[in-house]
Design an enzyme around this catalytic site. Structure first.
Site, PDB file in Angstrom:
ATOM      1  N   LYS A 314       0.807  -1.221   0.000  1.00 37.93           N
ATOM      2  CA  LYS A 314       0.000   0.000   0.000  1.00 37.93           C
ATOM      3  C   LYS A 314       0.842   1.274   0.000  1.00 37.93           C
ATOM      4  O   LYS A 314       0.471   2.268  -0.647  1.00 37.93           O
ATOM      5  CB  LYS A 314      -0.946   0.008   1.206  1.00 37.93           C
ATOM      6  CG  LYS A 314      -2.012  -1.076   1.140  1.00 37.93           C
ATOM      7  CD  LYS A 314      -2.945  -1.002   2.339  1.00 37.93           C
ATOM      8  CE  LYS A 314      -3.992  -2.105   2.264  1.00 37.93           C
ATOM      9  NZ  LYS A 314      -4.975  -2.016   3.357  1.00 37.93           N
ATOM     10  N   ASP A 351      -9.783   2.523   2.210  1.00 37.95           N
ATOM     11  CA  ASP A 351      -9.690   1.868   3.519  1.00 37.95           C
ATOM     12  C   ASP A 351     -10.227   2.745   4.638  1.00 37.95           C
ATOM     13  O   ASP A 351     -10.958   2.275   5.515  1.00 37.95           O
ATOM     14  CB  ASP A 351      -8.229   1.523   3.840  1.00 37.95           C
ATOM     15  CG  ASP A 351      -7.772   0.226   3.210  1.00 37.95           C
ATOM     16  OD1 ASP A 351      -8.634  -0.594   2.842  1.00 37.95           O
ATOM     17  OD2 ASP A 351      -6.551   0.027   3.073  1.00 37.95           O
TER      18      ASP A 351
END
Length: 538
Positions: A314, A351
């Site tokens: 990420k 997220d």
């Protein structure tokens, strides 16, 4: 970054010959003839197109006694007969002459396909000269269990196999990294004869699902878990039901989840069913990636249209994207990458909204309040983990007015994130005795407790007594040890599955440009808790 092969120039439309639909072949690996015949029937029930009869798996195999049983007509499926020697990855340890006689008998009994190894193909061809029935196709195969050679070497191998008189070429190699598969896609597209081209092991998994896009003759799917005939072979049921392999063609867009590990992810189940529900010609696959930049550079075709990013990529994704959404840049982590029509990669983060909204709704439900004010405001919010997901949770909690504390195994990483969001940092050891006030919120963003390590937990049950709310980003299993023990201590618990669903909704909108039908998406996601749901395996 230069790579040996990029699929940017490999477009299915460039295929040299028109190809029939890629078939799904189920290996039958039973130890007894009648059981093998039963496996053939079971493969037909699954929807397979052909069954591979692995004669080398039979115990005490006697060709003239057993082949009439296995190949008895009417058969529910065409038969591909293989008698693989140990030196090519099979179980047969006898001489070639006996093996060849069994394969010839299989041809005479009506086998539609027979597989023989390239190393002995010339010898076999001399034996069957003038004896091969017209309705039987000969597959000449080569298996490399060490690596995947260069594109040039693979092309030369194809030519050599063709020169033996093969009706169908089969090449199986081994991936040392996922970019190896691009070389096989290149070969599939340009081969002049029917070809089976697969790359074995977890990093080669996509070759088994995406081969219809590049014109592969067939792909293998096991009868069930535990019946694989090669490393990282999916089940036939997953190929048909999860990956919708019947619908994959030259124009299919490819999406997927990039991670390491990635086999646990339920994203392929969710996104593939969501694509199917809206009639989108797309497939979503797991990408086991070691080097993110190299992967993105290799799979640079517009057909590779979007990616989910998970541990540990990420943060690297921020650097790999051409453009990054401001919120994702502030967080310092990207979990969604979209390739625009101009080829530019754009990064987003879904997220933080997915996790924070899930925690807020969990608190509101437990407190039976629907106040517009965030229930996180003013609360002490402890984040375990300082990676991409930790950054997203810390950012989101701070935006909602929480007082954020970062805990991590490595203190330097905790301190770095703490400095960014203006909060204190702790080690996990420190966290065991950290209880400055009651009613705290805990959010685990690490992989601790993820399957198969289900007995692990980031914090002791004793320490959990200070928390009123506990969230775990891990969703396999749905109830982790952390959540189970937190609930036993009286805390409100929020499953990572809820975050997973919500962040996936955001990703689906980015991937398709279509608004998500919340009810329909959740109905699809509800099947993830069904133990009978077919799950992707790597």
């Amino acid at each position: 970054m230069a790579t040996a092969m990029s699929v940017s120039a490999v477009t299915p439309a460039a295929a040299a010959v028109a190809r029939p639909r890629t078939m799904v072949c189920v290996p039958a690996t039973a130890r007894a003839p009648r059981e093998m015949a039963e496996e053939l029937a079971a493969a037909a029930a699954l929807g397979a197109d052909v069954a591979e009869l692995r004669l080398d798996c039979l115990a005490g195999f006697a060709p003239r006694r057993d082949l009439p049983v296995i190949l008895a007509k009417p058969r529910p499926l065409p038969a591909l007969v293989t008698y693989r020697p140990k030196w090519e990855g099979g179980e047969y340890e006898g001489d070639d002459e006996s093996r060849f006689e069994a394969l010839l008998l299989a041809m005479e009994l009506g086998a539609e396909y027979v597989d023989v190894e390239f190393k002995v193909a010339d010898k076999f061809m001399k034996l069957i000269s003038g004896k091969k029935p017209d309705n039987c196709k000969l597959i000449v195969s080569s298996h490399n269990y060490e690596n995947t050679p260069s594109s040039e070497e693979l092309a030369n191998l194809v030519a050599q196999i063709q020169a033996t008189g093969a009706d169908i070429v089969k090449i199986a190699t081994t991936a040392t990294e996922i970019v190896d598969v691009a070389k096989m896609f290149q070969i599939l597209v340009h081969c002049q004869v029917p070809i089976i081209g697969l790359v074995m092991n977890d990093r080669g998994f996509i070759s088994r699902v995406l081969c219809p896009k590049y014109g592969g003759f067939l792909t293998f799917g096991s009868l069930k878990k535990g019946k694989e005939s090669a490393p990282a072979q999916p089940t036939a049921a997953d190929l048909i039901n999860v990956y919708n392999i019947r619908q994959i063609g030259p124009d299919t867009k490819v999406f997927g989840i990039i991670g390491k590990p990635v086999g646990h992810s339920k994203s392929p189940i969710l996104h593939n069913e969501a694509f199917r529900s809206v009639g989108s010609n797309a497939v979503y696959v797991p990408f086991l990636v070691d080097d993110l930049a190299k992967f993105l550079n290799t799979y640079s075709s517009p057909d590779f249209a979007g990616f989910s990013c998970t541990i540990p990529h990420k943060e690297a994704a921020v650097r790999c994207c051409d453009e990054v959404d401001p919120i994702a840049r502030d967080i310092g982590a990207v979990n969604t990458i979209v390739r625009r029509p101009d080829g530019k990669l754009v990064g987003y983060n879904t997220d933080y909204v997915g996790a924070i909204s899930a925690i807020e709704d969990g608190i509101r439900a437990s407190e039976q309040t629907d106040s517009d004010t965030s229930p996180l405001a003013g609360r002490l919010f402890v984040v375990i983990g300082a990676g991409g997901a930790g950054k997203a949770l810390a950012y989101g909690a701070k935006e909602k007015g929480a007082r954020v504390v970062i805990a991590n195994r490595t203190f330097a990483r905790a301190q770095e994130l703490g400095n960014l969001i203006g909060g204190p940092a702790l080690t996990l050891a420190d966290l065991e005795n950290y209880h400055p006030e009651e009613g705290m919120i805990l959010a685990n963003t690490t992989a601790i407790g993820m399957h198969p390590n289900v007995n692990e937990t980031p914090l002791s049950k004793q320490a959990l007594k200070s928390y009123a709310v506990v969230f775990d980003a891990v969703y396999t299993p749905k109830e982790t040890r952390l959540l189970r023990e937190a609930a036993e201590c009286g805390a409100t618990v929020v499953s990572g599955l809820e975050m997973f669903i919500r962040q996936a909704m955001g990703q689906f909108e980015h991937f398709t440009g279509m608004p998500v039908d919340d009810y329909k998406f959740r109905a699809i996601a509800s099947s993830l808790d069904n133990p009978n749901t077919m799950k992707p395996r790597l």
